[in-house]
Design a protein around this motif. Sequence first.
Motif, PDB file in Angstrom:
ATOM      1  N   ASP A  56       0.856  -1.187   0.000  1.00  0.00           N
ATOM      2  CA  ASP A  56       0.000   0.000   0.000  1.00  0.00           C
ATOM      3  C   ASP A  56       0.889   1.234   0.000  1.00  0.00           C
ATOM      4  OD1 ASP A  56      -1.840   2.046   0.589  1.00  0.00           O
ATOM      5  OD2 ASP A  56      -2.965   0.782   1.992  1.00  0.00           O
ATOM      6  N   GLY A  82      -9.005   3.191   5.874  1.00  0.00           N
ATOM      7  CA  GLY A  82      -8.771   1.811   6.263  1.00  0.00           C
ATOM      8  C   GLY A  82      -7.681   1.177   5.419  1.00  0.00           C
ATOM      9  N   ARG A  83      -7.469  -0.116   5.654  1.00  0.00           N
ATOM     10  CA  ARG A  83      -6.360  -0.851   5.015  1.00  0.00           C
ATOM     11  C   ARG A  83      -6.830  -2.210   4.538  1.00  0.00           C
ATOM     12  NH1 ARG A  83      -1.213   0.366   8.442  1.00  0.00           N
ATOM     13  NH2 ARG A  83      -1.840   2.246   9.509  1.00  0.00           N
ATOM     14  N   ILE A  84      -6.094  -2.750   3.589  1.00  0.00           N
ATOM     15  CA  ILE A  84      -6.297  -4.142   3.202  1.00  0.00           C
ATOM     16  C   ILE A  84      -5.542  -4.983   4.239  1.00  0.00           C
ATOM     17  CG2 ILE A  84      -5.784  -5.930   1.492  1.00  0.00           C
ATOM     18  CD1 ILE A  84      -6.081  -3.788  -0.686  1.00  0.00           C
ATOM     19  N   PHE A 139      -7.318   0.990  -4.141  1.00  0.00           N
ATOM     20  CA  PHE A 139      -8.090   0.775  -2.923  1.00  0.00           C
ATOM     21  C   PHE A 139      -9.542   1.202  -3.089  1.00  0.00           C
ATOM     22  CE2 PHE A 139      -9.591   1.820   1.353  1.00  0.00           C
ATOM     23  CZ  PHE A 139      -9.269   0.663   2.038  1.00  0.00           C
ATOM     24  N   TRP A 193     -11.313  -1.665  -4.507  1.00  0.00           N
ATOM     25  CA  TRP A 193     -11.322  -2.713  -3.482  1.00  0.00           C
ATOM     26  C   TRP A 193     -12.467  -2.463  -2.502  1.00  0.00           C
ATOM     27  CZ3 TRP A 193      -8.138  -6.990  -2.733  1.00  0.00           C
ATOM     28  CH2 TRP A 193      -8.174  -7.586  -1.465  1.00  0.00           C
ATOM     29  N   LYS A 194     -12.541  -1.239  -2.026  1.00  0.00           N
ATOM     30  CA  LYS A 194     -13.574  -0.857  -1.056  1.00  0.00           C
ATOM     31  C   LYS A 194     -14.968  -0.934  -1.685  1.00  0.00           C
ATOM     32  CE  LYS A 194     -14.533   2.843   2.221  1.00  0.00           C
ATOM     33  NZ  LYS A 194     -14.078   4.161   2.722  1.00  0.00           N
ATOM     34  N   ILE A 217     -11.594  -4.972   4.669  1.00  0.00           N
ATOM     35  CA  ILE A 217     -10.862  -3.752   5.060  1.00  0.00           C
ATOM     36  C   ILE A 217     -10.774  -3.754   6.575  1.00  0.00           C
ATOM     37  CG2 ILE A 217     -10.975  -1.232   5.193  1.00  0.00           C
ATOM     38  CD1 ILE A 217     -12.502  -1.269   2.551  1.00  0.00           C
ATOM     39  N   LYS A 270      -9.883  -1.175   9.817  1.00  0.00           N
ATOM     40  CA  LYS A 270      -9.723   0.230  10.207  1.00  0.00           C
ATOM     41  C   LYS A 270      -8.497   0.380  11.096  1.00  0.00           C
ATOM     42  CE  LYS A 270     -13.182   2.258   8.192  1.00  0.00           C
ATOM     43  NZ  LYS A 270     -13.025   3.376   7.304  1.00  0.00           N
TER      44      LYS A 270
END
Length: 128
Positions: free
Chosen positions: A38, A49-51, A115, A118-119, A125, A127
């Motif tokens: 990322d 947020g993140r993968i 992303f 993805w979202k 995801i 947080k």
Amino acid sequence: MPITPVKTLVAKARDVIETLPQDRAEAMVEAGEALFVDIRDIRELDREGRIPGAIHAPRGMLEFWVDPESPYFKPVFETDKTLILFCASAWRSALATRDLQNMGFENVAEMEGGFSQWKARGAAIEKA
């Protein structure tokens, strides 16, 4: 003096890099063949947020973190796995993928749609 628009730079980068569909990228990571990287700014991660399991390497430090001769080298990048880069909308990741290829990386690709896609598709995801 006119500049080259960023859209042109991204299009030229995409001519020479591999762009993976999200389902294929996810399958490669799940199979242990690849790592998600990322390259978004930390504020984006905090906000959006993140993968899960993705390595965070901010775009401004990426080349320094992957270069074993750099004082900023991160050992996590000493791998034979494919590095699959992504950002918010796959513009920065296209340029970053091209730059890593120019450094000599062979196992590097970007994730299509970034992303944001993805979202939007409802993928996992976490947080901050």
